[in-house]
Every structure is written in C-alpha cells, then in structure tokens.
Design an enzyme around this catalytic site. Structure first.
Site, PDB file in Angstrom:
ATOM      1  N   GLU A   1      -1.181  -5.524   8.227  1.00 14.64           N
ATOM      2  CA  GLU A   1      -0.473  -4.791   9.282  1.00 14.64           C
ATOM      3  C   GLU A   1      -1.142  -5.019  10.633  1.00 14.64           C
ATOM      4  OE1 GLU A   1       0.172  -0.608   8.625  1.00 14.64           O
ATOM      5  OE2 GLU A   1       1.083  -0.968   6.670  1.00 14.64           O
TER       6      GLU A   1
ATOM      7  N   GLU B   1       9.156  -4.029  10.748  1.00 17.57           N
ATOM      8  CA  GLU B   1       9.513  -2.705  10.207  1.00 17.57           C
ATOM      9  C   GLU B   1       9.995  -1.789  11.324  1.00 17.57           C
ATOM     10  OE1 GLU B   1       6.736  -0.955   7.460  1.00 17.57           O
ATOM     11  OE2 GLU B   1       7.785   0.973   7.475  1.00 17.57           O
TER      12      GLU B   1
ATOM     13  N   LYS C   1      -0.871  -9.575   2.927  1.00 10.39           N
ATOM     14  CA  LYS C   1      -0.144  -9.082   4.115  1.00 10.39           C
ATOM     15  C   LYS C   1      -1.099  -8.187   4.898  1.00 10.39           C
ATOM     16  CE  LYS C   1       3.091  -5.719   3.981  1.00 10.39           C
ATOM     17  NZ  LYS C   1       2.474  -4.693   4.859  1.00 10.39           N
TER      18      LYS C   1
ATOM     19  N   ASP D   1       0.833  -1.201   0.000  1.00 10.94           N
ATOM     20  CA  ASP D   1       0.000   0.000   0.000  1.00 10.94           C
ATOM     21  C   ASP D   1       0.871   1.257   0.000  1.00 10.94           C
ATOM     22  OD1 ASP D   1       0.916  -0.015   2.590  1.00 10.94           O
ATOM     23  OD2 ASP D   1      -1.046   0.265   3.531  1.00 10.94           O
ATOM     24  N   SER D   2       2.203   1.074   0.009  1.00 14.36           N
ATOM     25  CA  SER D   2       3.136   2.183  -0.256  1.00 14.36           C
ATOM     26  C   SER D   2       2.860   2.755  -1.640  1.00 14.36           C
ATOM     27  CB  SER D   2       4.583   1.712  -0.139  1.00 14.36           C
ATOM     28  OG  SER D   2       4.773   0.507  -0.852  1.00 14.36           O
TER      29      SER D   2
HETATM   30  O1  KIV Z   1       3.474  -1.136   1.664  1.00 15.58           O
HETATM   31  C1  KIV Z   1       4.653  -1.508   1.702  1.00 15.58           C
HETATM   32  O2  KIV Z   1       5.449  -1.258   0.798  1.00 15.58           O
HETATM   33  C2  KIV Z   1       5.079  -2.284   2.865  1.00 15.58           C
HETATM   34  C3  KIV Z   1       6.542  -2.576   2.992  1.00 15.58           C
HETATM   35  C4  KIV Z   1       7.230  -1.393   3.530  1.00 15.58           C
HETATM   36  C5  KIV Z   1       6.808  -3.792   3.791  1.00 15.58           C
HETATM   37  O3  KIV Z   1       4.291  -2.621   3.692  1.00 15.58           O
END
Ligand code: KIV
Length: 275
Positions: A116, A183, A114, A45-46
């Site tokens: 969080e 992280e 993934k 989500d970056s």
């Molecule tokens: O969204 C992302 O790119 C991430 C990474 C920093 C692990 O969660």
C-alpha cells in the site's frame, strides 16, 4: 508448476481482456477461486477484518499473513498468488521491508507482493523490486494509513488530489511495479490513470474503466456481516445459509434424528454376542 500464470502474462493482458483478482485466506476457498480460473489471488491483509474479527488491517502482522499465505499457495495450481505486506512489515526500514517481502516468496511460495502507498512507499518499492520481487502497488484509499487520508473516503475527488494519484501511479510504474490496485477512486480518474499506464490497473471501488477488478471474497460471498462497502456486489449471501445449516444440525442432534443409520457403523451380531 506448468500452468502457473506469470507476472509477464498479467502484463500482456492489458488491452486484451479484463483481469480478475479475488482475495483468499485459506485452502478450500483458494482452491475454488483457482478452479474458477481467476487470474490472481491476493492474500490480503483484509484477513484482519473478514477472518480474524479485528477492527483494523494494521493489527495483522507477518506471522498471521504468512500462516494464511501458506495455506493459499498449497491449494493454488494456476493463479498468480500475491502476499499483501502488512503494516508492521515496512515500519522499521527499507532493508527489513525487503526481508519481509522475501519471506512471502521463500517461505509462503507467493509469486509477488502488494504494498500500500505510504510516505516512504517509493523507496521501499524500489528496494523490493531491486531484490527481484515483483510488486503490485496500491493507491487511492489505503486502509493501513486511512487516518492520514481523513478516514475511509473516496480519494482523488478534486483536481489536485486526482493529479497526485496520477503521479503516484506513474512513479510506481517507473519503478517497475507490474500492476496497481486503485481503491475508492472516481471512475473517470481511474480511467485516466489506466490510459496513462502501460501496466494494468486493478480496481476496487474504482469503476469499469480499470484493466481488472478485485473484490474481497468474504464480501462477494456474503460471508462478512459487519459492514458492506458501496462498491461490493454480493454474488451470494452465504451467512444465512450457513446459519440455517447449523441450526438444522442443532435441532437434529437434540431430536436424535442425526446421526441416521447411514451415518453410523455396524458390527456383526455374532461379534456383539461374544462381548
Ligand atoms: O487486503 C485486501 O483485501 C486488499 C484489497 C481490498 C485490494 O488490499
């Protein structure tokens, strides 16, 4: 697909060799990451920050994530592709979270998701795993809920906070997560967590002791200029190279140097005369 890396293979890499993971958000970059032999590709989500110009990862939703995840999976032949659950995807209740997780698998062809860490993370993780979807955990600095952690800061810096991180990691492992992103965690704490777990830890800003490493591709290619976290190593500085190429194009068009004859199409003289 025959050569696709599986979750089982990722698990088996622990204590054998370090695991590699990078983010990707589109077809051309995902294709290069895959050809380089990276084990896992995260459609992170970056995306919000490094591609869409937003100021928070909480501002991307399922629509954007699925759109980009589909482009990535179209390109990838080997790497395990993981879809990152955006903030909105788990806001309503665990049932909706499972539905959204399933969309990454069924609609975007990802192999895992993934999630969080957040206050109901264990409940939601349990339900998603129960639905047969592999889950990668994510603890330490969790950008979606960074305001609750006192901002974008290293986590686990005192004994009590470190103990909490260790517990979170163990709880996620017990629920059946196949790996955990750590992280912004002190390297020694990441080392302790890595030793305690049977599943791999993937570090970002968590030092050398993790089982694997992940970076945001736009950071490591020098393609994100707004800020660079301390843990980023720029393997390339693409932005100035791209800027120079665009400026060269502009100059050549203005000076009528582009297109040259080799970029143009011709017509036979006799056909031209007929006009
Ligand atoms: O969204 C992302 O790119 C991430 C990474 C920093 C692990 O969660």
């Amino acid at each position: 697909m025959e050569n696709k890396i599986t979750v089982r293979e990722i698990l088996s890499l622990k204590n054998k060799r370090k695991i590699t993971m990078l983010t990707a958000y589109d077809y051309p970059i995902a294709s290069l990451v895959d050809r380089a032999g990276i084990d896992m590709i995260l459609v992170g989500d970056s995306l919000a920050n490094v591609v869409l110009g937003l100021d928070s990862t909480t501002k991307v939703g399922m629509t954007e994530m699925l759109h980009h995840a589909k482009a990535v999976t179209r390109a990838v032949k080997q790497a395990l592709v993981i879809g990152d659950m955006p903030y909105e995807s788990y806001q309503i209740n665990p049932e909706e979270s499972v539905k959204n997780a399933r969309r990454f698998i069924d609609e975007a062809n990802c192999e895992a998701i993934k999630l969080e860490w957040f206050d109901r993370c264990l409940e939601v993780t349990k339900e998603i795993i129960k639905a047969g979807i592999p889950v990668m955990g994510h603890i330490g600095l969790t950008p979606q809920t960074a305001d609750k952690l006192g901002g974008f800061k290293v986590q686990g810096k005192d004994a009590e906070a470190a103990r909490r991180l260790i517990e979170e990691a163990q709880e996620l492992e017990a629920l059946g997560c196949f790996a955990i992103v750590l992280e912004c965690v002190p390297d020694k704490i990441a080392g302790i967590i890595t030793k305690k777990l049977k599943i791999p830890t993937i570090g970002i800003g968590a030092g050398i002791n993790c089982d694997g490493q992940v970076l945001v591709i736009n950071d490591m290619l020098g393609l994100f200029e707004r800020y660079t976290p301390k843990f980023v190593k720029k393997y390339l500085n693409l932005s100035p190279l791209i800027l120079k190429a665009i400026e060269d194009f502009k100059e050549e068009v203005i000076q009528q140097k582009f297109p040259a004859p080799e970029h143009s199409f011709s017509i036979k003289e006799e056909e031209l005369k007929k006009l």
